[in-house]
Design a protein around this motif. Structure first.
Motif, PDB file in Angstrom:
ATOM      1  N   ARG A 170       0.847  -1.207   0.000  1.00  0.00           N
ATOM      2  CA  ARG A 170       0.000   0.000   0.000  1.00  0.00           C
ATOM      3  C   ARG A 170       0.874   1.246   0.000  1.00  0.00           C
ATOM      4  O   ARG A 170       0.618   2.214  -0.733  1.00  0.00           O
ATOM      5  CB  ARG A 170      -0.907  -0.009   1.233  1.00  0.00           C
ATOM      6  N   ASN A 171       1.929   1.236   0.798  1.00  0.00           N
ATOM      7  CA  ASN A 171       2.861   2.353   0.836  1.00  0.00           C
ATOM      8  C   ASN A 171       3.528   2.540  -0.528  1.00  0.00           C
ATOM      9  O   ASN A 171       3.675   3.668  -1.024  1.00  0.00           O
ATOM     10  CB  ASN A 171       3.903   2.103   1.926  1.00  0.00           C
ATOM     11  N   THR A 174       1.189   4.124  -2.972  1.00  0.00           N
ATOM     12  CA  THR A 174       1.049   5.553  -2.689  1.00  0.00           C
ATOM     13  C   THR A 174       2.258   6.317  -3.203  1.00  0.00           C
ATOM     14  O   THR A 174       2.144   7.430  -3.730  1.00  0.00           O
ATOM     15  CB  THR A 174       0.867   5.787  -1.178  1.00  0.00           C
ATOM     16  N   HIS A 177       1.812   6.763  -6.842  1.00  0.00           N
ATOM     17  CA  HIS A 177       0.784   7.787  -7.085  1.00  0.00           C
ATOM     18  C   HIS A 177       1.366   9.186  -6.955  1.00  0.00           C
ATOM     19  O   HIS A 177       1.174  10.039  -7.835  1.00  0.00           O
ATOM     20  CB  HIS A 177      -0.373   7.591  -6.109  1.00  0.00           C
ATOM     21  N   THR A 178       2.076   9.439  -5.871  1.00  0.00           N
ATOM     22  CA  THR A 178       2.588  10.799  -5.634  1.00  0.00           C
ATOM     23  C   THR A 178       3.756  11.145  -6.546  1.00  0.00           C
ATOM     24  O   THR A 178       3.979  12.323  -6.842  1.00  0.00           O
ATOM     25  CB  THR A 178       3.022  10.964  -4.172  1.00  0.00           C
ATOM     26  N   THR A 189      -4.808   1.377  -5.318  1.00  0.00           N
ATOM     27  CA  THR A 189      -4.752   0.320  -4.312  1.00  0.00           C
ATOM     28  C   THR A 189      -6.168  -0.106  -3.959  1.00  0.00           C
ATOM     29  O   THR A 189      -7.020   0.734  -3.655  1.00  0.00           O
ATOM     30  CB  THR A 189      -4.039   0.805  -3.030  1.00  0.00           C
ATOM     31  N   GLN A 238      -7.674   6.478  -6.179  1.00  0.00           N
ATOM     32  CA  GLN A 238      -6.391   6.132  -5.573  1.00  0.00           C
ATOM     33  C   GLN A 238      -6.489   4.938  -4.632  1.00  0.00           C
ATOM     34  O   GLN A 238      -5.630   4.045  -4.662  1.00  0.00           O
ATOM     35  CB  GLN A 238      -5.814   7.330  -4.811  1.00  0.00           C
ATOM     36  N   GLU A 239      -7.516   4.901  -3.780  1.00  0.00           N
ATOM     37  CA  GLU A 239      -7.718   3.771  -2.879  1.00  0.00           C
ATOM     38  C   GLU A 239      -9.193   3.391  -2.862  1.00  0.00           C
ATOM     39  O   GLU A 239     -10.064   4.257  -2.804  1.00  0.00           O
ATOM     40  CB  GLU A 239      -7.267   4.087  -1.449  1.00  0.00           C
TER      41      GLU A 239
END
Length: 270
Positions: A170-171, A174, A177-178, A189, A238-239
């Motif tokens: 998950r990290n 992210t 994504h960023t 995710t 995104q999630e």
């Protein structure tokens, strides 16, 4: 006789791991029905071939690729085949998962820890690294990873290794994504709750059929993935949390899980 026109190839290609069963299989079916070419990646060739044949029987385009996603050379060989058959990967769906049989870190063998992290985290990194150059060069692409609510609420039900791996992935998503969203990459995710998939059979106490009836089905999660990848490229979910409407009492399961794999002389007397 009228000229036979060649079959038009799909405009987009999706590579799906864990596609021989569960969420990966259902995702492949849905995306193929939407007109995508799907490459099915997994360890066991028989279920992959059966899935590909079923998709082709419905008029879809599918390729079965038996590979160990924890091995870089297998990943590279599979990607070369996909590029040859379909072109670059537009959508990567990381659906493959693995859980340990020992849940408590007190007893967890190091080999089981490494195996769970290899499948759930390291393989996602390796596959992402393999498809990322094409996606960034074309300024478009989608990577979806099936994490778990165990990433948010870790406990003995999924186990120490599974929760850590799902939190790690998950990290990582992210991070993607960023870091790359302004270059056209969508990193998504999906965090499912309890789902009736083959991974439940490795639980310290596999749930009974009546308990599984209220859980998520693989097709429920696949529908969420389908929504995320078929929305216009300008949109990123995104999630996505996908959970059963009615939670179940898992207190008994947690206590059983605490002692799975423990030496006999450490177990509580009943």
């Amino acid at each position: 006789m009228p000229e036979v026109m060649p079959k038009e190839m799909p405009e987009k290609t999706a590579l799906i791991t864990g596609a021989g069963s569960g969420m990966g299989l259902e995702t492949a079916r849905l995306l193929a029905r939407d007109g995508l070419a799907v490459a099915l990646l997994g360890r066991r060739p028989e279920p992959l071939e059966a899935a590909a044949e079923a998709i082709r029987a419905e008029g879809g385009t599918a390729l079965a690729l038996a590979a160990d996603i924890t091995r870089t050379e297998d990943v590279d060989r599979a990607l070369d085949r996909v590029r040859t058959e379909f072109g670059p990967v537009d959508i990567l769906v990381n659906s493959a998962g693995s859980a340990s049989s020992v849940l408590n870190p007190r007893w967890l063998p190091h080999e089981e820890w490494r195996e769970v992290l290899d499948v759930n985290l390291t393989a996602v990194f390796q596959l992402t690294q393999a498809v990322l150059p094409d996606m960034l060069d074309r300024a478009t692409g989608t990577i979806v990873t099936v994490s778990s609510l165990a990433a948010v609420h870790p406990n003995l039900l999924g186990g120490a290794a599974y929760g850590a791996a799902k939190a790690g992935v998950r990290n990582f998503m992210t991070f993607l994504h960023t870091t790359f969203r302004d270059q056209g990459l969508r990193a998504i995710t999906v965090l499912p709750g309890e789902a009736d998939t083959p991974i439940l059979d490795r639980r310290a106490r596999p749930p009974a059929p009546e308990e599984r009836a209220a859980m998520l089905r693989p097709e429920d999660v696949a529908e969420a993935i389908r929504l995320a990848v078929t929305l216009p490229q300008r949109v990123v979910l995104q999630e996505i949390v996908v959970a059963p409407t009615r939670p179940r009492d898992t207190s008994g399961d947690l206590e059983i899980s605490r002692w799975a794999g423990a030496p006999e002389d450490t177990r509580p007397r009943i």
